[in-house]
Design a protein around this motif. Structure first.
Motif, mmCIF file in Angstrom:
data_model
loop_
_atom_site.group_PDB
_atom_site.id
_atom_site.type_symbol
_atom_site.label_atom_id
_atom_site.label_comp_id
_atom_site.label_asym_id
_atom_site.label_seq_id
_atom_site.Cartn_x
_atom_site.Cartn_y
_atom_site.Cartn_z
ATOM 1 N N ASP A 61 17.384 3.001 -20.471
ATOM 2 C CA ASP A 61 17.033 1.558 -20.690
ATOM 3 C C ASP A 61 15.886 1.337 -20.068
ATOM 4 O O ASP A 61 15.825 0.759 -18.856
ATOM 5 C CB ASP A 61 18.069 0.668 -20.442
ATOM 6 N N LEU A 62 14.588 1.563 -20.655
ATOM 7 C CA LEU A 62 13.372 1.176 -19.856
ATOM 8 C C LEU A 62 12.952 -0.114 -19.708
ATOM 9 O O LEU A 62 12.531 -0.376 -18.572
ATOM 10 C CB LEU A 62 12.235 1.728 -20.967
ATOM 11 N N SER A 63 13.537 -1.163 -20.371
ATOM 12 C CA SER A 63 13.269 -2.574 -19.951
ATOM 13 C C SER A 63 14.409 -2.866 -19.038
ATOM 14 O O SER A 63 14.149 -3.955 -18.267
ATOM 15 C CB SER A 63 13.191 -3.448 -21.182
ATOM 16 N N ALA A 93 11.759 1.100 -11.361
ATOM 17 C CA ALA A 93 11.107 1.210 -12.499
ATOM 18 C C ALA A 93 9.817 2.086 -12.378
ATOM 19 O O ALA A 93 9.544 2.628 -13.521
ATOM 20 C CB ALA A 93 10.132 -0.317 -12.728
ATOM 21 N N GLU A 94 9.410 2.517 -11.349
ATOM 22 C CA GLU A 94 8.472 3.458 -11.278
ATOM 23 C C GLU A 94 8.838 4.776 -11.488
ATOM 24 O O GLU A 94 7.892 5.506 -12.364
ATOM 25 C CB GLU A 94 8.052 3.581 -9.830
ATOM 26 N N LEU A 99 9.490 8.851 -16.146
ATOM 27 C CA LEU A 99 10.165 9.575 -17.246
ATOM 28 C C LEU A 99 9.641 9.532 -18.584
ATOM 29 O O LEU A 99 9.703 10.371 -19.369
ATOM 30 C CB LEU A 99 11.683 9.022 -16.868
ATOM 31 N N ASN A 100 9.280 8.124 -18.790
ATOM 32 C CA ASN A 100 8.641 7.740 -20.043
ATOM 33 C C ASN A 100 7.136 8.777 -20.255
ATOM 34 O O ASN A 100 7.130 9.243 -21.333
ATOM 35 C CB ASN A 100 8.433 6.436 -20.002
ATOM 36 N N THR A 101 6.375 8.763 -19.314
ATOM 37 C CA THR A 101 5.208 9.446 -19.258
ATOM 38 C C THR A 101 5.342 11.000 -19.707
ATOM 39 O O THR A 101 4.844 11.772 -20.583
ATOM 40 C CB THR A 101 4.410 9.173 -18.079
ATOM 41 N N ARG A 106 10.020 6.334 -24.938
ATOM 42 C CA ARG A 106 9.977 5.121 -25.964
ATOM 43 C C ARG A 106 9.467 5.643 -27.223
ATOM 44 O O ARG A 106 10.177 5.211 -28.168
ATOM 45 C CB ARG A 106 8.702 4.235 -25.274
ATOM 46 N N GLU A 107 8.689 6.754 -27.329
ATOM 47 C CA GLU A 107 8.417 7.226 -28.698
ATOM 48 C C GLU A 107 9.747 7.839 -28.949
ATOM 49 O O GLU A 107 10.096 7.692 -30.666
ATOM 50 C CB GLU A 107 7.293 8.313 -28.621
#
Length: 201
Positions: A61-63, A93-94, A99-101, A106-107
């Motif tokens: 859950d990124l947000s 959040a960092e 993790l997302n990068t 997200r993609e």
């Protein structure tokens, strides 16, 4: 009574202390993206390696700032059927940005198929090898706590020192009984001194 312990029969510590956790995190951040995020996931969530290997983009859950883990310890409901238990653990959040990068979370979440695929396509032995290698690089002594379990116990001790209520830590670690989580209230050494120091504040 819980079987879980913070020391082995010879009195050796089974958890990473604050200094070792910090050194582990620093060493992890020097690793290639896959190994870095794997180590950081264990550090920030206190999850078991087998639980880590089940994490998919859909459970990030990124947000909301949390990771959803499936507790893999077998439990049964009142009728004797196997229970499936999920728990959400808040993370910085960092770390979610990293993790997302590294993994395109997200993609991947835009595709049902990709969102359901494990982020780390590895076996438990390989996870153990990666973690041990990073711990060696971090200067963690060759002792019983130099292991993924030592990292999990270190998370529990750290949370206790920081004042996280035991019932919340119980949920984050996926313990069925509060008595299991309560072993972290028996932290010793510098950790115990930090807890005791609050009495005089």
């Amino acid at each position: 009574m819980s079987e879980m312990r913070l020391h082995d029969p010879a009195g050796n510590r089974l958890y990473l202390n604050a200094e070792e956790r910090a050194a582990f995190l620093t060493a992890a951040r020097r690793q290639p993206a896959r190994d870095r995020t794997l180590c950081e996931m264990l550090h920030w969530t206190g999850c078991r390696p087998s639980e880590l290997l089940e994490i998919t983009p859909a459970r990030i859950d990124l947000s909301g700032g949390s990771i959803t883990l499936r507790s893999l310890k077998k439990r049964k409901d009142a009728s004797g059927r196997q229970k499936v238990i999920f728990r959400s653990v808040p993370v910085p959040a960092e770390f979610l940005d990293t993790l997302n990068t590294a993994h395109g979370i997200r993609e991947a979440q835009r595709s049902r198929k990709k969102a359901a695929q494990p982020i780390w396509n590895l076996g438990r032995v390989r996870v153990w090898q990666i973690v041990k290698g990073v711990m060696i690089e971090a200067g963690v002594p060759d002792a019983p706590h130099r292991s993924p379990k030592g990292l999990r116990h270190g998370f529990g001790v750290h949370a206790t020192v920081q004042g996280v209520p035991l019932h919340m830590l119980q949920r984050w670690l996926g313990h069925a009984q509060l008595s299991t989580t309560a072993i972290y209230a028996d932290a010793v050494g510098k950790e115990e001194k930090d807890i005791a120091a609050r009495m005089w504040r």
